[in-house]
Design an enzyme around this catalytic site. Structure first.
Site, PDB file in Angstrom:
ATOM      1  N   HIS A  57      52.883  35.094  33.890  1.00 47.77           N
ATOM      2  CA  HIS A  57      52.861  36.461  33.354  1.00 47.77           C
ATOM      3  C   HIS A  57      53.705  37.394  34.213  1.00 47.77           C
ATOM      4  O   HIS A  57      54.477  38.202  33.712  1.00 47.77           O
ATOM      5  CB  HIS A  57      51.422  36.968  33.256  1.00 47.77           C
ATOM      6  CG  HIS A  57      50.794  36.681  31.932  1.00 47.77           C
ATOM      7  ND1 HIS A  57      50.457  35.409  31.549  1.00 47.77           N
ATOM      8  CD2 HIS A  57      50.496  37.488  30.891  1.00 47.77           C
ATOM      9  CE1 HIS A  57      49.955  35.461  30.319  1.00 47.77           C
ATOM     10  NE2 HIS A  57      49.963  36.712  29.899  1.00 47.77           N
ATOM     11  N   LYS A  77      39.599  33.527  27.858  1.00 47.69           N
ATOM     12  CA  LYS A  77      38.135  33.647  27.853  1.00 47.69           C
ATOM     13  C   LYS A  77      37.697  34.910  28.576  1.00 47.69           C
ATOM     14  O   LYS A  77      38.351  35.356  29.514  1.00 47.69           O
ATOM     15  CB  LYS A  77      37.477  32.409  28.462  1.00 47.69           C
ATOM     16  CG  LYS A  77      37.615  32.279  29.966  1.00 47.69           C
ATOM     17  CD  LYS A  77      36.800  31.097  30.468  1.00 47.69           C
ATOM     18  CE  LYS A  77      37.147  30.756  31.905  1.00 47.69           C
ATOM     19  NZ  LYS A  77      36.449  31.578  32.892  1.00 47.69           N
TER      20      LYS A  77
END
Lengths: 274, 172
Positions: free
Chosen positions: B35, B100
Site C-alpha cells: 500500500h 477483516k
C-alpha cells in the site's frame, strides 16, 4: 524418536490443528449463535477440516514463534545445545510445514524479511523436577497488535484488573479475529507481567472464578464471532499471578485469536545434546 | 441475504451491509508495504500500476504454496492498518476492498462518496480461502516476499458486506 523430530512434528501439527479444548469451545459457540455470527463459526469449523485434509496451515499468519523453555532443576541441561535444538528444529518445521516468513529485521527502518521466520522469542525459566518442557505459541500479529499493558494503582484491586482486560477487548473489537482467547499476567514488574500473560496459555487446572468473570464481562461486549455480534466474544481467559511491589499492580493482556495455536514438548530427563 | 459478486464488476449497488457475499473472479492482493509503495508510485507517475476501475484489493499475505495447489493459506489480514492509504486509492478508482475488521470514519466517508464497497473475509480461515483459489501470480514488488502484489482468480470466496455503496455500515 529424536528430540528434533518431536519438536518439528508438534509445531507443524499446531499450525494445522487446534487443541481439543479450543475446538470444543468453537463447536459450543456454533450451537449458541445465529445469523452472521453462526456463518462465521461455520467457516471457522470448515476451515479446520480443510487445513487438516490439505495439510496446510489453517491460517496464513503462522505467527512469530514464542517459546518458553521450562527447565527442571534436576534436569541434565546444556543450555547452548538446548537453544541450538530449538532454533534448528523450528527452522526445519517452518520449511517443512510451509510456514509464512513473517519476521523482519530493522523493525523501524527497512523491515527486510529474515527469510526463514527466525529468530523466535525464547524465554528460559527454572522449575521443579528433572525434565525440560518446551512450550510454543504460534503468535499471530492481528491479535498481538491488540494486546496491552496497564500499570494500575495498587489499590485498584480485582475490579481494576477486570476492567483493564475488558477495556483491552473494547478497543480491540473485531480486529483480533474474535472469539478470542485471552492471557493475563498480574503482578511482577512490567516485563514480567507481559511474559506471564503468555505463560498463562499453558496453565493447567479448572477455570477460576476470576477467569470466568472476565470471560463473561467480555462476552457482554457483543463483539461476537468475526465482529458480527453475539454471545461469544471470548472463549477462554487464563490468568497467571505473581507477587509485585507495594506501589503497583501491573496487568498485561495477550490477545490471541480463535486460532489458539500452541504446542508442548517434554524432554524427559532434560537435554544435553542427545 | 446471500448474494454473488463477479469481479471485475461495474455494479454492486444490489449489495447491502450485512449481506453474505460470494466473490468470484479476479482479485488483486496488497497489504501494508505494498500500500505504501502503491501510493507513492501513483503520486510519482500519475497512473495506477494495474487497472483499478471495477477491481478489488484483498488485504492478504499468503503462506508458501503446497505443490499442486494455486496458493498457500490465504485468509484476510486486519484492514485497519490500510486505513491511512485507502481513501487515496479509492479516489483513484480502487473502490472494492476485502479484509477483516472495522474501518476508520475516513474510509467509510470515502466509500460513501465514491460508491465503493468493503467486504470482510473470515479471519483465520486461510485454508478455506486457499481451497477456493484457482490461480495466483506475482504482479508487483516481488522483493516484498509474502507482501508482494498478487493477481488471483477465485471462486465463491465467502465474505460479509460491512460497508455498502451507500456508506451503510454493518452494526451487530
Amino acid at each position: 524418536m529424536k528430540a528434533e523430530e518431536v519438536i518439528i512434528d508438534a509445531v507443524i501439527e499446531a499450525s494445522r490443528k487446534l487443541p481439543f479444548d479450543a475446538v470444543k469451545a468453537l463447536e459450543k459457540a456454533y450451537e449458541e449463535e445465529e445469523g452472521n455470527s453462526k456463518v462465521v463459526l461455520k467457516a471457522i469449523l470448515d476451515n479446520l477440516s480443510i487445513s487438516k485434509s490439505l495439510e496446510i496451515p489453517l491460517c496464513q499468519d503462522t505467527g512469530m514463534m514464542w517459546c518458553w523453555a521450562e527447565i527442571g532443576r534436576n534436569a541434565r541441561v546444556d543450555i547452548v545445545k538446548l537453544e541450538k535444538l530449538i532454533e534448528t528444529s523450528l527452522a526445519k518445521a517452518f520449511k517443512k510445514g510451509l510456514f509464512r516468513t513473517s519476521v523482519v529485521r530493522d523493525a523501524m527502518g527497512e523491515r527486510s524479511n529474515t527469510g526463514d521466520n527466525l529468530p523466535p522469542v525464547i524465554n528460559y525459566s527454572l522449575t521443579s523436577g528433572s525434565d525440560i518442557t518446551l512450550h510454543f505459541l504460534l503468535k499471530g500479529f492481528g491479535s498481538e497488535n491488540c494486546s496491552s499493558l496497564t500499570m494500575l494503582n495498587p489499590t485498584a484491586g480485582r475490579e481494576g484488573v477486570i476492567e483493564a482486560v475488558v477495556d483491552t477487548m473494547k478497543r480491540a473489537g473485531a480486529k483480533p479475529c474474535p472469539p478470542v482467547f485471552i492471557g493475563v499476567g498480574v503482578g511482577g514488574t512490567m516485563d514480567r507481567a507481559a511474559v506471564m500473560s503468555k505463560e498463562a496459555f499453558f496453565k493447567r487446572g479448572k477455570e477460576t472464578d476470576l477467569e470466568r468473570e472476565i470471560k463473561e464481562r467480555i462476552n457482554k461486549l457483543n463483539i461476537g464471532p468475526g465482529g458480527m455480534g453475539g454471545k461469544n466474544s471470548s472463549l477462554g481467559v487464563f490468568v497467571k499471578e505473581e507477587p509485585t511491589h507495594i506501589a503497583g499492580l501491573p496487568v498485561a493482556v495477550t490477545v490471541n485469536c480463535w486460532a489458539e495455536r500452541k504446542a508442548e514438548v517434554v524432554l524427559l530427563g532434560g537435554y544435553d545434546g542427545d | 441475504m446471500e448474494t454473488k459478486l463477479f469481479l471485475p464488476s461495474q455494479n454492486w449497488s444490489h449489495i447491502h451491509s450485512g449481506d453474505i457475499v460470494y466473490v468470484s473472479g479476479k482479485l488483486y492482493v496488497a497489504r501494508d508495504q505494498a500500500h505504501k509503495l502503491l501510493v507513492s508510485e501513483i503520486k510519482e507517475k500519475g497512473e495506477t500500476p494495474f487497472p483499478f476501475e471495477g477491481n478489488a484489493v484483498y488485504y492478504m499475505g499468503p503462506s508458501p504454496t503446497k505443490e499442486g495447489m494455486a496458493i498457500g493459506s490465504s485468509g484476510p489480514t486486519t484492514s485497519r492498518r490500510m486505513d491511512e492509504f485507502s481513501p487515496f486509492l479509492i479516489s483513484k478508482g480502487l473502490k472494492i476492498m476485502i479484509g477483516k475488521g472495522p474501518r476508520s470514519e475516513k474510509v467509510v466517508e470515502a466509500v460513501k462518496e465514491y460508491g465503493g464497497l468493503y467486504l470482510q473475509a473470515f479471519g483465520g480461515c486461510g485454508a478455506l480461502y486457499a481451497s477456493r483459489t484457482l490461480s495466483s501470480r506475482t504482479l508487483l514488488y516481488p522483493f516484498l516476499g509474502p507482501e508482494a502484489v498478487l493477481e488471483l482468480e477465485v471462486k465463491d470466496f465467502p465474505t460479509i458486506c460491512i460497508i455498502d455503496s451507500r456508506g451503510e455500515v454493518f452494526k451487530p
